[in-house]
Design a protein around this motif. Structure first.
Motif, PDB file in Angstrom:
ATOM      1  N   UNK A   1     -55.266 -43.270-101.659  1.00  0.00           N
ATOM      2  CA  UNK A   1     -56.351 -42.969-100.725  1.00  0.00           C
ATOM      3  C   UNK A   1     -57.499 -43.965-100.825  1.00  0.00           C
ATOM      4  N   UNK A   2     -57.756 -44.505-102.020  1.00  0.00           N
ATOM      5  CA  UNK A   2     -58.865 -45.448-102.188  1.00  0.00           C
ATOM      6  C   UNK A   2     -58.644 -46.697-101.339  1.00  0.00           C
ATOM      7  N   UNK A   3     -57.387 -47.141-101.258  1.00  0.00           N
ATOM      8  CA  UNK A   3     -57.066 -48.294-100.425  1.00  0.00           C
ATOM      9  C   UNK A   3     -57.187 -47.945 -98.947  1.00  0.00           C
ATOM     10  N   UNK A   4     -56.810 -46.720 -98.588  1.00  0.00           N
ATOM     11  CA  UNK A   4     -56.984 -46.268 -97.209  1.00  0.00           C
ATOM     12  C   UNK A   4     -58.440 -46.416 -96.770  1.00  0.00           C
ATOM     13  N   UNK A   5     -59.363 -46.006 -97.626  1.00  0.00           N
ATOM     14  CA  UNK A   5     -60.782 -46.090 -97.304  1.00  0.00           C
ATOM     15  C   UNK A   5     -61.223 -47.521 -97.045  1.00  0.00           C
ATOM     16  N   UNK A   6     -60.771 -48.444 -97.887  1.00  0.00           N
ATOM     17  CA  UNK A   6     -61.145 -49.844 -97.717  1.00  0.00           C
ATOM     18  C   UNK A   6     -60.545 -50.419 -96.436  1.00  0.00           C
ATOM     19  N   UNK A   7     -59.288 -50.072 -96.166  1.00  0.00           N
ATOM     20  CA  UNK A   7     -58.605 -50.601 -94.987  1.00  0.00           C
ATOM     21  C   UNK A   7     -59.279 -50.150 -93.691  1.00  0.00           C
ATOM     22  N   UNK A   8     -59.766 -48.935 -93.677  1.00  0.00           N
ATOM     23  CA  UNK A   8     -60.415 -48.390 -92.485  1.00  0.00           C
ATOM     24  C   UNK A   8     -61.672 -49.190 -92.111  1.00  0.00           C
ATOM     25  N   UNK A   9     -62.292 -49.836 -93.100  1.00  0.00           N
ATOM     26  CA  UNK A   9     -63.482 -50.660 -92.830  1.00  0.00           C
ATOM     27  C   UNK A   9     -63.163 -51.849 -91.923  1.00  0.00           C
ATOM     28  N   UNK A  10     -61.872 -52.220 -91.840  1.00  0.00           N
ATOM     29  CA  UNK A  10     -61.486 -53.423 -91.099  1.00  0.00           C
ATOM     30  C   UNK A  10     -60.770 -53.147 -89.790  1.00  0.00           C
TER      31      UNK A  10
ATOM     32  N   UNK B   1     -54.769 -57.360 -96.045  1.00  0.00           N
ATOM     33  CA  UNK B   1     -55.520 -57.020 -97.255  1.00  0.00           C
ATOM     34  C   UNK B   1     -54.554 -56.865 -98.431  1.00  0.00           C
ATOM     35  N   UNK B   2     -54.122 -57.993 -99.027  1.00  0.00           N
ATOM     36  CA  UNK B   2     -53.175 -57.914-100.147  1.00  0.00           C
ATOM     37  C   UNK B   2     -53.763 -57.276-101.394  1.00  0.00           C
ATOM     38  N   UNK B   3     -55.092 -57.212-101.480  1.00  0.00           N
ATOM     39  CA  UNK B   3     -55.773 -56.599-102.626  1.00  0.00           C
ATOM     40  C   UNK B   3     -56.590 -55.398-102.141  1.00  0.00           C
ATOM     41  N   UNK B   4     -55.923 -54.551-101.373  1.00  0.00           N
ATOM     42  CA  UNK B   4     -56.610 -53.510-100.623  1.00  0.00           C
ATOM     43  C   UNK B   4     -57.391 -52.496-101.423  1.00  0.00           C
ATOM     44  N   UNK B   5     -57.006 -52.254-102.669  1.00  0.00           N
ATOM     45  CA  UNK B   5     -57.740 -51.271-103.467  1.00  0.00           C
ATOM     46  C   UNK B   5     -59.076 -51.826-103.960  1.00  0.00           C
ATOM     47  N   UNK B   6     -59.233 -53.152-103.879  1.00  0.00           N
ATOM     48  CA  UNK B   6     -60.442 -53.798-104.384  1.00  0.00           C
ATOM     49  C   UNK B   6     -61.365 -54.266-103.280  1.00  0.00           C
ATOM     50  N   UNK B   7     -60.827 -54.892-102.245  1.00  0.00           N
ATOM     51  CA  UNK B   7     -61.638 -55.546-101.233  1.00  0.00           C
ATOM     52  C   UNK B   7     -62.241 -54.539-100.254  1.00  0.00           C
ATOM     53  N   UNK B   8     -63.536 -54.720 -99.983  1.00  0.00           N
ATOM     54  CA  UNK B   8     -64.254 -53.854 -99.049  1.00  0.00           C
ATOM     55  C   UNK B   8     -64.765 -54.722 -97.900  1.00  0.00           C
ATOM     56  N   UNK B   9     -64.055 -54.737 -96.764  1.00  0.00           N
ATOM     57  CA  UNK B   9     -64.455 -55.601 -95.637  1.00  0.00           C
ATOM     58  C   UNK B   9     -65.727 -55.097 -94.952  1.00  0.00           C
ATOM     59  N   UNK B  10     -66.489 -56.044 -94.419  1.00  0.00           N
ATOM     60  CA  UNK B  10     -67.660 -55.712 -93.588  1.00  0.00           C
ATOM     61  C   UNK B  10     -67.785 -56.784 -92.521  1.00  0.00           C
ATOM     62  N   UNK B  11     -68.271 -56.403 -91.353  1.00  0.00           N
ATOM     63  CA  UNK B  11     -68.400 -57.348 -90.254  1.00  0.00           C
ATOM     64  C   UNK B  11     -69.473 -58.391 -90.558  1.00  0.00           C
ATOM     65  N   UNK B  12     -69.168 -59.646 -90.195  1.00  0.00           N
ATOM     66  CA  UNK B  12     -70.148 -60.723 -90.355  1.00  0.00           C
ATOM     67  C   UNK B  12     -71.370 -60.422 -89.493  1.00  0.00           C
ATOM     68  N   UNK B  13     -72.523 -60.793 -90.020  1.00  0.00           N
ATOM     69  CA  UNK B  13     -73.745 -60.653 -89.221  1.00  0.00           C
ATOM     70  C   UNK B  13     -73.801 -61.781 -88.205  1.00  0.00           C
ATOM     71  N   UNK B  14     -73.994 -61.417 -86.960  1.00  0.00           N
ATOM     72  CA  UNK B  14     -74.021 -62.424 -85.883  1.00  0.00           C
ATOM     73  C   UNK B  14     -75.392 -63.062 -85.776  1.00  0.00           C
TER      74      UNK B  14
END
Length: 430
Positions: free
Chosen positions: A303-312, A417-430
């Motif tokens: 589930x922790x990886x699910x949370x991170x993936x949803x950010x992207x 996201x090959x390291x999905x449990x670790x990486x937390x994506x966020x949108x670039x600031x425009x």
């Protein structure tokens, strides 16, 4: 007609790997942790932080000969590399006059299952396991817990007896982002790690509040309640933090030591640098791996990886998740809650009336399905996957992709996201 350029990827899965290919022009970005160099001399790095800790005196001014020390260590569901640093910490305690027989380890299980003796040895290494006593903190063994008061939010603070009657408690572990407590590590070694079931249940009930979010400490009711609970326990006690930050290859990048709260905040700044990743846009499809065993040992951990993936992922997009789940769901309560209630809204409504551990994980898993559909590349029982409201579990990436494209269309843009449990994506600031 121009031939499409294919690119092959290898994602961690259980104890091994899964290989798949995808058209290059569909890929927005491959999200990875920042490539910081691992520590080359761990012993020297540990010595440095012990003798120059954050907001505390040097360790030799804290620990005295003949004193008793309890270490808190992660269980096997959280990668910490305890087997690397624990021998060094024990040896340092010996130099300060603390005998092996005056030290012990308590594994911070939270509400997870008890570790076997063999798993304890694997966690800390044979050297350490042969030198000191080791205990599980089993949240349901009520006789093992002592009461330290109630937090302002109403959480009764029951903490395991094995860290009560010592001169010093050294909290060890690793730090990653946490989906409702902000960040792991720090105070979490004690609460929820070494707390009784009722303590964990009440604390985790605050996850239903919108402020209980990944990467947030200030204003986060779960985090603030944990801090308050640990401070109740800490009155008149000596607590010392030792936390590590690891990369996706389970190599230690940096270690932090000192005050449980202040050293943890310093470490979290580094965690953001390592694991926080900018993306140019949200994807139609996110393809993620939990990072293999033990992060994909069951749905509970997945589930922790699910949370991170949803950010992207875009609203109503798809997530394809590599997660072996060799131990199935990891929680019968999680399974039963999903099967009985059948929707994220019904699960939340029941939790608001009667919050229960296990059922809370059903909410954590299914609430994400309101944004995206989840397709598992997994050994999870197919019927169980459907009952837990996933779109399905498949043997291969190709099968999962085909099923996803039936719902969202072909040629959607992809973030990997090959390291999905670790990486937390966020949108670039425009």
């Amino acid at each position: 007609m121009q031939e499409k350029s294919m690119k092959t990827f290898e994602f961690a899965y259980g104890q091994g790997k899964k290989t798949f290919s995808l058209e290059e022009e569909r890929i927005i970005k491959e999200v990875r942790t920042e490539p910081f160099d691992p520590i080359k001399d761990l012993k020297a790095a540990i010595h440095d932080v012990l003798y120059h800790p954050v907001a505390l005196p040097s360790i030799d001014q804290i620990v005295r000969p003949g004193q008793k020390v309890a270490f808190i260590c992660n269980d096997l569901t959280r990668v910490a590399n305890s087997f690397e640093f624990m021998p060094i910490l024990l040896d340092e305690m010996n130099k300060l006059g603390v005998k092996d027989e005056d030290m012990h380890i308590l594994f911070s299980l939270g509400t997870h299952r008890a570790m076997t003796h063999e798993e304890m040895i694997r966690a800390v290494g044979e050297n350490v396991a042969s030198r000191v006593r080791m205990y599980n903190s089993i949240s349901t063994q009520t006789e093992d817990f002592r009461y330290f008061g109630t937090t302002s939010r109403g959480t009764p603070v029951w903490i395991n007896k094995h860290i009560c009657d010592v001169d010093h408690v050294i909290l060890t572990g690793s730090i990653v982002h946490h989906y409702f407590s902000g960040y792991g590590g720090g105070r979490k070694a004690i609460l929820p790690g070494c707390a009784a079931m009722e303590t964990v249940r009440v604390n985790h009930s605050f996850m239903l509040q919108p402020e209980a979010a990944i990467g947030r400490m200030d204003g986060n009711p779960c985090y603030e309640d944990q801090v308050e609970g640990v401070k109740l326990f800490a009155k008149g006690r000596s607590l010392f933090l030792f936390n590590a930050v690891l990369n996706a290859h389970h190599q230690i990048l940096k270690v932090f030591a000192g005050d449980v709260f202040k050293a943890h905040r310093e470490a979290c700044k580094f965690v953001d640098k390592v694991y926080g990743c900018e993306i140019p846009e949200l994807a139609d499809i996110v393809v993620a791996s939990c990072g293999g065993y033990p992060k994909d040992i069951n749905v509970y951990q997945m589930q922790k990886t699910m949370d991170n993936a949803v950010c992207a992922v875009k609203q109503d997009g798809a997530v394809i998740l590599f997660a072996e789940c060799v131990e199935g769901s990891g929680s019968q309560v999680l399974e039963e809650t999903c099967k009985r209630l059948g929707s994220p809204d019904a699960i939340r409504a029941e939790l608001e009336k009667n919050f229960q551990i296990g059922a809370n994980k059903a909410f954590a898993v299914t609430r994400l399905m309101k944004k995206a559909k989840f397709y598992l590349v997994s050994s999870l029982d197919r019927k169980m996957a459907r009952e837990m409201l996933f779109e399905g579990a498949f043997d291969t990436f190709e099968e999962a992709l085909a099923a996803a494209e039936v719902k969202i269309g072909r040629n959607g843009k992809v973030i990997l996201m090959p390291e999905g449990s670790l990486t937390v994506p966020r949108l670039e600031e425009k």
